[in-house]
Design a protein around this motif. Structure first.
Motif, PDB file in Angstrom:
ATOM      1  N   ASP A 138      18.110  -1.883  26.275  1.00 53.93           N
ATOM      2  CA  ASP A 138      17.656  -3.614  25.263  1.00 53.93           C
ATOM      3  C   ASP A 138      16.070  -3.467  25.220  1.00 53.93           C
ATOM      4  O   ASP A 138      15.400  -2.584  25.731  1.00 53.93           O
ATOM      5  N   THR A 139      15.875  -4.817  24.590  1.00 55.41           N
ATOM      6  CA  THR A 139      14.325  -5.239  24.630  1.00 55.41           C
ATOM      7  C   THR A 139      13.710  -5.322  26.501  1.00 55.41           C
ATOM      8  O   THR A 139      12.807  -4.945  26.946  1.00 55.41           O
ATOM      9  N   HIS A 140      15.037  -5.661  27.135  1.00 62.34           N
ATOM     10  CA  HIS A 140      14.712  -5.965  28.839  1.00 62.34           C
ATOM     11  C   HIS A 140      14.494  -4.358  29.664  1.00 62.34           C
ATOM     12  O   HIS A 140      12.995  -4.477  29.687  1.00 62.34           O
ATOM     13  N   ILE A 141      15.321  -3.482  28.885  1.00 64.83           N
ATOM     14  CA  ILE A 141      15.147  -2.782  29.740  1.00 64.83           C
ATOM     15  C   ILE A 141      13.893  -1.752  29.141  1.00 64.83           C
ATOM     16  O   ILE A 141      12.657  -0.844  29.730  1.00 64.83           O
ATOM     17  N   PHE A 142      13.844  -1.277  27.967  1.00 64.06           N
ATOM     18  CA  PHE A 142      12.215  -0.673  27.787  1.00 64.06           C
ATOM     19  C   PHE A 142      10.978  -1.696  27.740  1.00 64.06           C
ATOM     20  O   PHE A 142      10.349  -0.724  27.773  1.00 64.06           O
ATOM     21  N   ARG A 143      11.148  -3.092  27.923  1.00 62.27           N
ATOM     22  CA  ARG A 143       9.912  -3.788  28.555  1.00 62.27           C
ATOM     23  C   ARG A 143       9.388  -3.413  30.333  1.00 62.27           C
ATOM     24  O   ARG A 143       8.558  -2.636  30.109  1.00 62.27           O
ATOM     25  N   VAL A 144      10.789  -3.223  30.752  1.00 65.35           N
ATOM     26  CA  VAL A 144      10.009  -3.360  32.572  1.00 65.35           C
ATOM     27  C   VAL A 144      10.354  -1.683  32.439  1.00 65.35           C
ATOM     28  O   VAL A 144       9.306  -1.549  33.361  1.00 65.35           O
ATOM     29  N   SER A 145      10.871  -1.162  31.801  1.00 67.92           N
ATOM     30  CA  SER A 145      10.618   0.580  32.120  1.00 67.92           C
ATOM     31  C   SER A 145       9.308   0.962  31.644  1.00 67.92           C
ATOM     32  O   SER A 145       8.737   1.874  32.241  1.00 67.92           O
ATOM     33  N   ASN A 146       8.200   0.158  30.382  1.00 66.65           N
ATOM     34  CA  ASN A 146       6.844   0.805  29.690  1.00 66.65           C
ATOM     35  C   ASN A 146       5.901  -0.365  31.170  1.00 66.65           C
ATOM     36  O   ASN A 146       4.808   0.562  31.489  1.00 66.65           O
ATOM     37  N   ARG A 147       6.739  -1.649  31.384  1.00 66.19           N
ATOM     38  CA  ARG A 147       5.506  -2.016  32.304  1.00 66.19           C
ATOM     39  C   ARG A 147       5.468  -1.994  33.928  1.00 66.19           C
ATOM     40  O   ARG A 147       3.963  -1.784  34.258  1.00 66.19           O
ATOM     41  N   THR A 148       6.544  -1.123  34.019  1.00 63.98           N
ATOM     42  CA  THR A 148       6.672  -0.934  35.759  1.00 63.98           C
ATOM     43  C   THR A 148       6.113   0.449  35.780  1.00 63.98           C
ATOM     44  O   THR A 148       5.480   0.971  36.782  1.00 63.98           O
ATOM     45  N   ARG A 149       6.433   1.751  34.704  1.00 66.38           N
ATOM     46  CA  ARG A 149       5.832   2.790  34.905  1.00 66.38           C
ATOM     47  C   ARG A 149       7.014   3.385  35.081  1.00 66.38           C
ATOM     48  O   ARG A 149       6.977   4.776  35.199  1.00 66.38           O
ATOM     49  N   ILE A 150       8.007   2.833  34.949  1.00 59.21           N
ATOM     50  CA  ILE A 150       9.382   4.143  36.164  1.00 59.21           C
ATOM     51  C   ILE A 150       9.637   4.624  34.643  1.00 59.21           C
ATOM     52  O   ILE A 150      10.146   5.810  35.058  1.00 59.21           O
ATOM     53  N   ALA A 151       9.505   4.059  33.227  1.00 55.33           N
ATOM     54  CA  ALA A 151      10.115   5.742  32.321  1.00 55.33           C
ATOM     55  C   ALA A 151       9.375   5.084  30.573  1.00 55.33           C
ATOM     56  O   ALA A 151      10.051   4.577  30.159  1.00 55.33           O
ATOM     57  N   PRO A 152       7.632   4.981  31.161  1.00 56.82           N
ATOM     58  CA  PRO A 152       7.522   5.116  30.183  1.00 56.82           C
ATOM     59  C   PRO A 152       7.780   5.815  28.371  1.00 56.82           C
ATOM     60  O   PRO A 152       8.289   6.825  28.789  1.00 56.82           O
ATOM     61  N   GLY A 153       8.209   5.123  27.412  1.00 58.02           N
ATOM     62  CA  GLY A 153       8.142   6.101  26.404  1.00 58.02           C
ATOM     63  C   GLY A 153       7.570   4.980  25.262  1.00 58.02           C
ATOM     64  O   GLY A 153       7.535   3.491  24.756  1.00 58.02           O
ATOM     65  N   LYS A 154       7.329   5.465  23.890  1.00 53.64           N
ATOM     66  CA  LYS A 154       7.276   4.554  22.877  1.00 53.64           C
ATOM     67  C   LYS A 154       8.058   3.930  21.747  1.00 53.64           C
ATOM     68  O   LYS A 154       8.387   3.368  20.793  1.00 53.64           O
ATOM     69  N   THR A 155       9.744   4.951  21.957  1.00 55.11           N
ATOM     70  CA  THR A 155      10.720   4.544  21.080  1.00 55.11           C
ATOM     71  C   THR A 155      11.359   4.400  22.453  1.00 55.11           C
ATOM     72  O   THR A 155      11.840   4.912  24.186  1.00 55.11           O
TER      73      THR A 155
END
Length: 211
Positions: A138-155
């Motif tokens: 969801d929006t939270h997981i997308f943000r946290v994954s990209n912000r922390t760099r745990i799992a960055p992705g564009k989609t």
């Protein structure tokens, strides 16, 4: 980010959030399914208010069908997009009765064939109702994954695939709720609360906040 750092991140999140679960109220897989369908572009709090009135009256596919679309709208009209959600829920209930004996199916393909159910909703149901190690982004997981760099992705799908690949096995089942709750209360959208974050020293976000 290497796998040792990812493991440390999930170990700390798991210690900080010992019983990670959804904040939607439900007592059966069907109640959860309806709540998740209603939660699209709505808050869990708003959904819980509506279902607290709906479920004592109708909490099975047959009972909701008997309410009818207009009757259902009376219970969910405080939720955004309630007209289309009511239409989808009626179709969904009919499909459950006609194709699944009134039970919520336990496969992604069958869930996604239901009206109003997309990949994200299917993943939530598989994970929360049936203990499968799926991760709904969801929006939270997308943000946290990209912000922390745990799992960055564009989609959303790219992030989901990376999380499925990289989340340590022992944290797979709870990763979905750990990341949502971390994003909802600590790694918030506008100004993350880095000072009170348990993974601040491991996180690779460059613009950490001071207070």
């Amino acid at each position: 980010m290497n796998k040792e750092k990812r493991l440390a991140i999930f170990d700390r999140l798991a210690a900080a959030i010992p019983e990670p679960t959804t904040e939607l109220n439900y007592s059966t897989p069907f109640e959860l399914l309806i709540a998740v369908v209603l939660s699209a572009q709505a808050t869990d709090k708003g959904v819980n208010k509506a279902t607290a009135k709906l479920y004592p009256v109708a909490n099975t596919p047959q009972a909701i069908l008997e309410l009818g679309e207009e009757g259902l709208k009376e219970y969910i009209k405080t939720i955004g997009l309630y007209n289309s959600k009511a239409a989808n829920i009626i179709k969904l209930c009919r499909s459950l009765l006609e194709k699944h004996d009134g039970e919520v199916p336990q496969s992604r393909e069958q869930l996604e064939a239901l009206a109003g159910v997309g990949r994200k909703t299917a993943n939530v149901i598989l994970n929360t109702a049936f203990d499968q190690p799926t991760i709904a982004v969801d929006t939270h997981i997308f943000r946290v994954s990209n912000r922390t760099r745990i799992a960055p992705g564009k989609t959303v799908l790219e992030v989901e695939k990376k999380l499925e690949k990289w989340v340590p096995k022992q944290h797979k089942k709870d990763a979905h709720h750990l990341l949502i709750l971390h994003g909802r209360y600590t790694c918030i959208a506008r100004k993350p609360r880095c000072q009170s974050c348990v993974i601040a020293d491991l996180c690779e976000y460059k613009d950490k906040t001071d207070s």
